[in-house]
Scaffold this motif. Structure first.
Motif, PDB file in Angstrom:
ATOM      1  N   GLU A 656       0.816  -1.196   0.000  1.00 28.98           N
ATOM      2  CA  GLU A 656       0.000   0.000   0.000  1.00 28.98           C
ATOM      3  C   GLU A 656       0.864   1.266   0.000  1.00 28.98           C
ATOM      4  OE1 GLU A 656      -2.914   0.111   3.069  1.00 28.98           O
ATOM      5  OE2 GLU A 656      -3.951   1.718   2.015  1.00 28.98           O
ATOM      6  N   LEU A 660       0.793   4.120  -2.717  1.00 26.25           N
ATOM      7  CA  LEU A 660       0.437   5.506  -2.387  1.00 26.25           C
ATOM      8  C   LEU A 660       1.576   6.469  -2.689  1.00 26.25           C
ATOM      9  CD1 LEU A 660      -1.515   5.118   0.965  1.00 26.25           C
ATOM     10  CD2 LEU A 660      -2.405   5.455  -1.329  1.00 26.25           C
ATOM     11  N   SER A 661       2.790   5.972  -2.557  1.00 28.56           N
ATOM     12  CA  SER A 661       3.892   6.900  -2.794  1.00 28.56           C
ATOM     13  C   SER A 661       4.087   7.127  -4.292  1.00 28.56           C
ATOM     14  CB  SER A 661       5.167   6.388  -2.132  1.00 28.56           C
ATOM     15  OG  SER A 661       5.461   5.118  -2.634  1.00 28.56           O
ATOM     16  N   VAL A 663       1.381   7.692  -6.059  1.00 25.83           N
ATOM     17  CA  VAL A 663       0.217   8.509  -6.402  1.00 25.83           C
ATOM     18  C   VAL A 663       0.542   9.975  -6.144  1.00 25.83           C
ATOM     19  CG1 VAL A 663      -2.159   9.033  -5.716  1.00 25.83           C
ATOM     20  CG2 VAL A 663      -1.432   6.675  -5.962  1.00 25.83           C
ATOM     21  N   SER A 670      -0.988  14.349  -0.520  1.00 28.78           N
ATOM     22  CA  SER A 670       0.098  13.416  -0.814  1.00 28.78           C
ATOM     23  C   SER A 670       0.714  12.814   0.436  1.00 28.78           C
ATOM     24  CB  SER A 670       1.162  14.077  -1.700  1.00 28.78           C
ATOM     25  OG  SER A 670       1.664  15.195  -1.060  1.00 28.78           O
ATOM     26  N   LEU A 671       1.235  11.615   0.204  1.00 28.93           N
ATOM     27  CA  LEU A 671       1.821  10.840   1.297  1.00 28.93           C
ATOM     28  C   LEU A 671       3.223  11.366   1.566  1.00 28.93           C
ATOM     29  CD1 LEU A 671       1.208   8.233   3.018  1.00 28.93           C
ATOM     30  CD2 LEU A 671       2.689   7.048   1.399  1.00 28.93           C
ATOM     31  N   TYR A 685       0.591  12.126   6.028  1.00 30.73           N
ATOM     32  CA  TYR A 685       0.227  12.918   4.857  1.00 30.73           C
ATOM     33  C   TYR A 685       0.614  14.377   5.073  1.00 30.73           C
ATOM     34  CZ  TYR A 685      -2.925   9.085   3.474  1.00 30.73           C
ATOM     35  OH  TYR A 685      -3.459   7.877   3.098  1.00 30.73           O
ATOM     36  N   LEU A 724      -7.223   8.787  -9.654  1.00 33.36           N
ATOM     37  CA  LEU A 724      -7.225   7.519  -8.907  1.00 33.36           C
ATOM     38  C   LEU A 724      -7.817   6.392  -9.748  1.00 33.36           C
ATOM     39  CD1 LEU A 724      -8.397   8.530  -5.298  1.00 33.36           C
ATOM     40  CD2 LEU A 724      -6.101   7.828  -6.001  1.00 33.36           C
ATOM     41  N   HIS A 734     -11.923   5.098  -4.268  1.00 32.11           N
ATOM     42  CA  HIS A 734     -11.796   5.790  -2.995  1.00 32.11           C
ATOM     43  C   HIS A 734     -12.719   5.208  -1.940  1.00 32.11           C
ATOM     44  CE1 HIS A 734     -12.107   8.826   0.082  1.00 32.11           C
ATOM     45  NE2 HIS A 734     -11.055   9.445  -0.421  1.00 32.11           N
ATOM     46  N   GLY A 756      -6.260   5.195   0.729  1.00 33.16           N
ATOM     47  CA  GLY A 756      -5.172   4.452   1.352  1.00 33.16           C
ATOM     48  C   GLY A 756      -5.636   3.841   2.657  1.00 33.16           C
ATOM     49  N   LYS A 761      -7.972  -1.867  -4.258  1.00 33.61           N
ATOM     50  CA  LYS A 761      -7.461  -1.417  -5.545  1.00 33.61           C
ATOM     51  C   LYS A 761      -8.038  -2.354  -6.601  1.00 33.61           C
ATOM     52  CE  LYS A 761      -4.417  -0.117  -2.372  1.00 33.61           C
ATOM     53  NZ  LYS A 761      -4.412  -0.699  -1.040  1.00 33.61           N
TER      54      LYS A 761
END
Ligand SMILES: *[C@@H]1O[C@H](CO)[C@@H](O)[C@H](O)[C@H]1NC(C)=O
Ligand SMILES: *[C@@H]1O[C@H](CO)[C@@H](O)[C@H](O)[C@H]1NC(C)=O
Ligand SMILES: *[C@@H]1O[C@H](CO)[C@@H](O)[C@H](O)[C@H]1NC(C)=O
Ligand SMILES: *[C@@H]1O[C@H](CO)[C@@H](O)[C@H](O)[C@H]1NC(C)=O
Length: 933
Positions: A656, A660-661, A663, A670-671, A685, A724, A734, A756, A761
């Motif tokens: 994950e 996410l990193s 994205v 953002s992460l 975040y 996404l 989401h 996240g 997904k």
């Protein structure tokens, strides 16, 4: 009853409310039957039987190894008549009050689960209830007075729980158990009930045949009203702290076969019970009766089989007539003061225990076949007798003559398999039968067990179940005075029963419990979890469903897992840290697979949030809380800390973070990094300054959004979502789009948050994932709710609701009104502003520049279409909103520059988005204009 089993598959389209309730139950349980797929439970879900029209009537899920809780959703199945979840030891939690909504319920069987907490009062409102079995759970608290209202109740079983308090009887204000005039079975044994037995409990109007209050903490005396219940057949008050004398009118109970009064402090004389001429089993041991001879009347009880009067102050001569009674099997008279000579010529008894008396001699002609025990008598002190078999205390106390098991010495079966009588290795269905009274059981007679097996076999045959044979074994009497037998049922035509057959076996045994033939006596059964290899998947997630004829593979890796499972997995993960090999690279400034995410220590995050103080909480959700933190550099961060029961497996967490990193989008929060240690899973975040869209619309924020700003927020959100759905790899749904998850940065750019941590997904080749329905009421896609199939269109629906919030500033459900319906009802396309003046948020400057509002409303209505096929995709939504913005007077080049997907990519690559959209809004002057302060 035969037709019952054949009715398992009835072609029917299940009622949508029932479907929703079953889907929700399914989601909260693990190990549901493999046939629980699709959206028509009445059309073939195992254990869902006899749907009447489209309504679910019977749920029978005995011994499915189900794991989970019974949620309040059960209350929606308003036509339900039978609910049987017995022998699912991993079913736990409290019984929901909503169970009281099942007004048509006739049978509620939860035997042998692990439910706890108090029994809900609402059960007392189920006036149709006939069979109620809550035995062998962990219920606490009082027996609800409301049970007195169950005027049709036939069978009440609360045995083997931890119920406390006194036995509830009625008074002017409350109902009580004395009102249950139709009830035949009072099974309250093995609890912690206390207080005295209220005389009011019994009356001559009752129809009780079994009254079992054994193994509690009851005090006081047995009320004489008990003698008024002439229908009684078995009475148990043994193993309490009862005192006082026995009422004389027990003698009126002419149909009682089983009388258990042992292990109390009952005083006074042993009453003359000559009238109880059906007595077969009498146990009055361990009481404080007055010193007396063995009552002569005992030898007149022609039906007596077992007499137990140990430790009861008996003295004087031994009652020889007793041993000559025609059915006598067992006589236990140890620890008394019986004296004189024991003289036995013939007896039918199998076991005579006279240990620890004052017997001086023993004379016999040997015409018997009994075990006679005399240890502890003067007789055994005599040198010539010490070595005799009568004087040994080690003699086995077994009086059960069970047929020997089949010996199949030439076969060796695998684990869980057992040789059947033909020596074939099969998986038997196993259960323990527990008998609470044993007068009907001829325990010392081998042919009795054979007859019992035959009777079971006939019963299974009559239901046309594929049973080859049955076998009883392992007889035992436990310290509660319950007699147990193990049962094995062997399949025919295969080495195992399938799930449907297992469910049918459970049904047949439950039915036998409620209506036992004479041969059985009162019993219940707890089945043993059937061989695990019968389950298709060990994690209980069912993959695969048929929709519209085509089989689609479902991906459900992170969602729908139980907290328990999560925890176990997480525990395993922590022992085997998947990040371990990253640590080496940490010193070199990063992780091999991570572009930007940083690994934070738990200490650092703890410090940054003032030890995760409540004051720092800025949000919370199903997976945990979100905290505001300040790093030592002064950077503000938002910290999403997973709750202990939301932890995922270490590898999933790592996957994950990697996802996410990758994205990066201007409209997505953002992460910054993560933390994975000490049983913690934390995502860090960027912190977004201006709160959420909800804060702003509700007036909580200090600034107000005009029409243009709202369009911009809608566009930003739509772009974030489109990214996404269409650009993240794998795509991300989401699942919880709502105004409180749309954050506004200093320039009032929308940033979608809260993706996240266990969000599913979707592989681009797969259309949807099946998950536990999660989301926020008001935003939830109805089709997702109904089918549990989560698609990108579910986000589109929620986004449509946000669009309606943007124009009305109303919560999606406000004062019981659902915004989607309110707008749908109000729309009149022939009128100005679609006739929505009254509903629109006055703060958008009504009447001035609402250009494009009608188109915006129209688009939102398409997003909230019931059928997901009719909803647009997010990128279509983006295009539409761009067009509306042009219509409203925004510069066309802005919209154009962002209309292709590559522009998101480009924008994200640099991590710098200046000039990307509408510079005017980023300028301080505009910000100052819209800030109210
Ligand atoms: C006692 O048992 C007999 C035989 O089973 C039955 O006919 C009779 O009605 C019973 N008596 C009462 C008071 O229930
Ligand atoms: C017991 O009661 C019966 C009548 O119910 C009577 O015939 C008998 O004599 C009594 N026995 C004793 C020992 O009191
Ligand atoms: C047996 O005990 C009774 C009562 O204690 C006594 O009266 C009687 O004499 C005893 N009989 C013998 C044979 O010891
Ligand atoms: C044993 O049980 C069988 C069947 O129940 C019965 O026919 C037989 O009489 C019993 N034998 C004895 C000795 O009680």
């Amino acid at each position: 009853m035969h037709a019952f089993i054949q009715l398992m598959v009835v072609a029917a389209q299940t009622n949508s409310r029932d479907l929703a309730a079953l889907l929700s139950l399914k989601n909260s349980w693990q190990n549901v039957p493999t046939s629980w797929v699709g959206t028509d439970p009445c059309g073939g879900w195992a254990g869902i039987y006899k749907c009447n029209g489209s309504r679910v009537i019977n749920i029978l899920l005995t011994n499915m190894n189900l794991m989970g809780q019974l949620s309040g959703d059960i209350g929606s199945l308003s036509e339900l008549q039978t609910l049987d979840l017995s022998s699912n030891k991993q079913m736990t939690g409290r019984l929901p009050q909503e169970i009281g909504s099942l007004k048509k319920l006739v049978t509620l069987t939860l035997t042998g689960c692990s439910f706890f907490g108090t029994i809900p009062d609402s059960l007392g409102s189920l006036e149709q209830l006939v069979y109620l079995s809550l035995n062998s759970n962990k219920f606490t608290g009082n027996i609800p007075n409301s049970f007195g209202n169950l005027s049709n109740l036939y069978y009440l079983d609360l045995t083997d729980n931890q119920l406390e308090g006194s036995i509830p009887v009625s008074d002017e204000t409350v109902p009580g158990l004395d009102m249950l005039l139709q009830t035949k079975h009072f099974h309250f044994g093995k609890n912690n009930l206390s207080g005295t037995i209220p005389p009011k409990l019994f009356s001559s109007n009752m129809s009780l045949i079994h009254v079992f209050f054994d193994n509690n903490n009851l005090t006081g005396s047995i009320p004489s009203t008990l003698g008024l219940v002439q229908t009684l057949e078995a009475v148990r008050f043994d193993r309490n702290s009862l005192s006082g004398p026995l009422p004389k009118n027990l003698n009126d109970l002419t149909n009682v076969t089983d009388l258990y009064l042992s292990n109390n402090n009952v005083t006074g004389p042993i009453p003359n019970l000559t009238g109880m001429n059906s007595l077969s089993y009498v146990d009055v041991s361990n009481n404080s009766f007055d010193v007396s001879d063995v009552p002569a009347w005992i030898s007149s009880l022609q039906t007596l089989t077992i007499l137990m009067m140990e430790h009861t102050q008996l003295q004087g001569p031994i009652p020889f007539d007793l041993f000559r009674l025609p059915h006598i099997q067992t006589v236990l008279l140890s620890h008394n003061k019986l004296n004189g000579t024991l003289n036995i010529s013939t007896t039918y008894a199998k076991r005579i225990d006279l240990q620890n008396n004052t017997i001086t001699d023993f004379q016999t002609t040997g015409g018997y076949n009994a075990t006679i025990l005399l240890e502890g008598n003067p007789f055994c002190k005599k040198a010539e007798n010490i070595a005799g078999s009568y004087c040994s205390s080690s003699s086995s106390n077994s009086t059960y003559s069970i047929p020997p098991p089949t010996i199949c010495s030439h076969v060796s079966c695998s684990v869980d398999q057992v040789p059947n009588p033909n020596c074939n290795c099969v998986y038997p269905y196993k259960a323990t039968l527990i008998f609470r009274a044993i007068s009907n059981l001829d325990l010392g007679n081998t042919s009795y067990y054979v007859a019992l097996e035959k009777s079971l076999m006939q019963t299974f045959d009559s239901y046309e179940l594929p049973v080859d044979s049955v076998s009883l074994g392992n007889p035992f009497m436990d310290s509660f005075g319950y007699f147990g037998l193990s049962l094995e049922v062997f399949p025919s035509g295969g080495d195992r029963f399938n799930q449907t057959e297992m469910l049918s076996l459970g049904f047949v045994l439950t039915n036998l419990t409620y209506n036992p033939p004479k041969l059985f006596g009162p019993f219940y059964f707890i089945a043993t979890t059937y061989a695990e290899s019968n389950k298709p998947l060990h994690n209980g997630i069912i993959i695969g469903a048929t929709i519209g004829g085509s089989v689609l593979l479902l991906l459900s890796v992170l969602a729908g897992l139980y907290a328990f499972h999560q925890k176990k997995k997480a525990d395993r993960a922590f022992q085997n840290n998947p990040f371990a090999h990253w640590n080496a690279n940490m010193k070199n400034g990063g992780f091999p697979q991570l572009q930007a995410a940083r690994c934070f220590s738990f200490e650092e995050l703890k410090k940054s949030t003032n030890n995760f103080s409540e004051a720092n909480v800025v949000g919370s959700g199903g997976h945990g809380k979100v905290f505001r933190g300040t790093l030592s550099t002064g950077q503000l961060i938002a910290i999403k800390r997973a709750r202990a029961d939301s932890l995922q497996g270490g590898h999933e967490f790592k996957t994950e973070i990697e996802l996410l990193s990758r994205v990066h989008h201007k409209n997505l929060v953002s992460l910054v990094g993560f933390c994975f240690e000490q049983r913690e899973q934390i995502l860090v975040y960027e912190y977004i300054q201006n709160g959420s869209l909800m804060d702003s619309l509700s007036g909580k924020s200090e600034f107000r959004l005009d029409w243009m700003m709202r369009l911009k927020v809608a566009l930003g959100t739509a772009r974030g979502l489109a990214y996404l759905h269409e650009h993240a790899n794998p795509p991300i749904i989401h699942r919880d789009i709502k105004s409180s998850n749309i954050l506004l940065d200093v320039s009032l750019n929308a940033k979608v948050a809260d993706f996240g941590l266990s969000k599913p997904k979707v592989d681009s080749e797969r259309a949807y994932v099946t998950t536990q329905v999660k989301g926020t009421p008001g935003y939830l896609d109805p089709e997702y709710y109904m089918t549990q199939q989560l698609t990108k269109k579910s986000d589109v629906y929620s986004f449509g609701v946000v669009m309606l919030e943007l124009i009305t500033a109303r919560r999606p459900i406000e004062r019981g009104k659902y915004i989607v319906r309110v707008i749908k009802n109000a729309i009149d396309e022939a009128k100005d502003l679609y006739n929505l003046h009254e509903i629109l948020d006055p703060a958008i400057d009504l009447g001035t520049k609402l250009k494009g509002l009608e188109k915006f409303v129209k688009l939102s209505m398409r997003c909230v279409e019931e059928s997901r096929a009719k909803r647009p995709t997010m990128s279509e939504v983006v295009k539409e909103i761009e067009n509306i913005m042009q219509l409203a007077g925004m510069t066309p080049n802005i919209a154009k520059s962002t209309s292709t997907s590559t522009s998101y990519e480009e924008a994200s690559k640099g991590g710098c988005h200046r000039g990307y959209i509408d510079d005017a809004f980023d300028s301080p002057s505009v910000l100052q204009m819209i800030k109210l302060k």
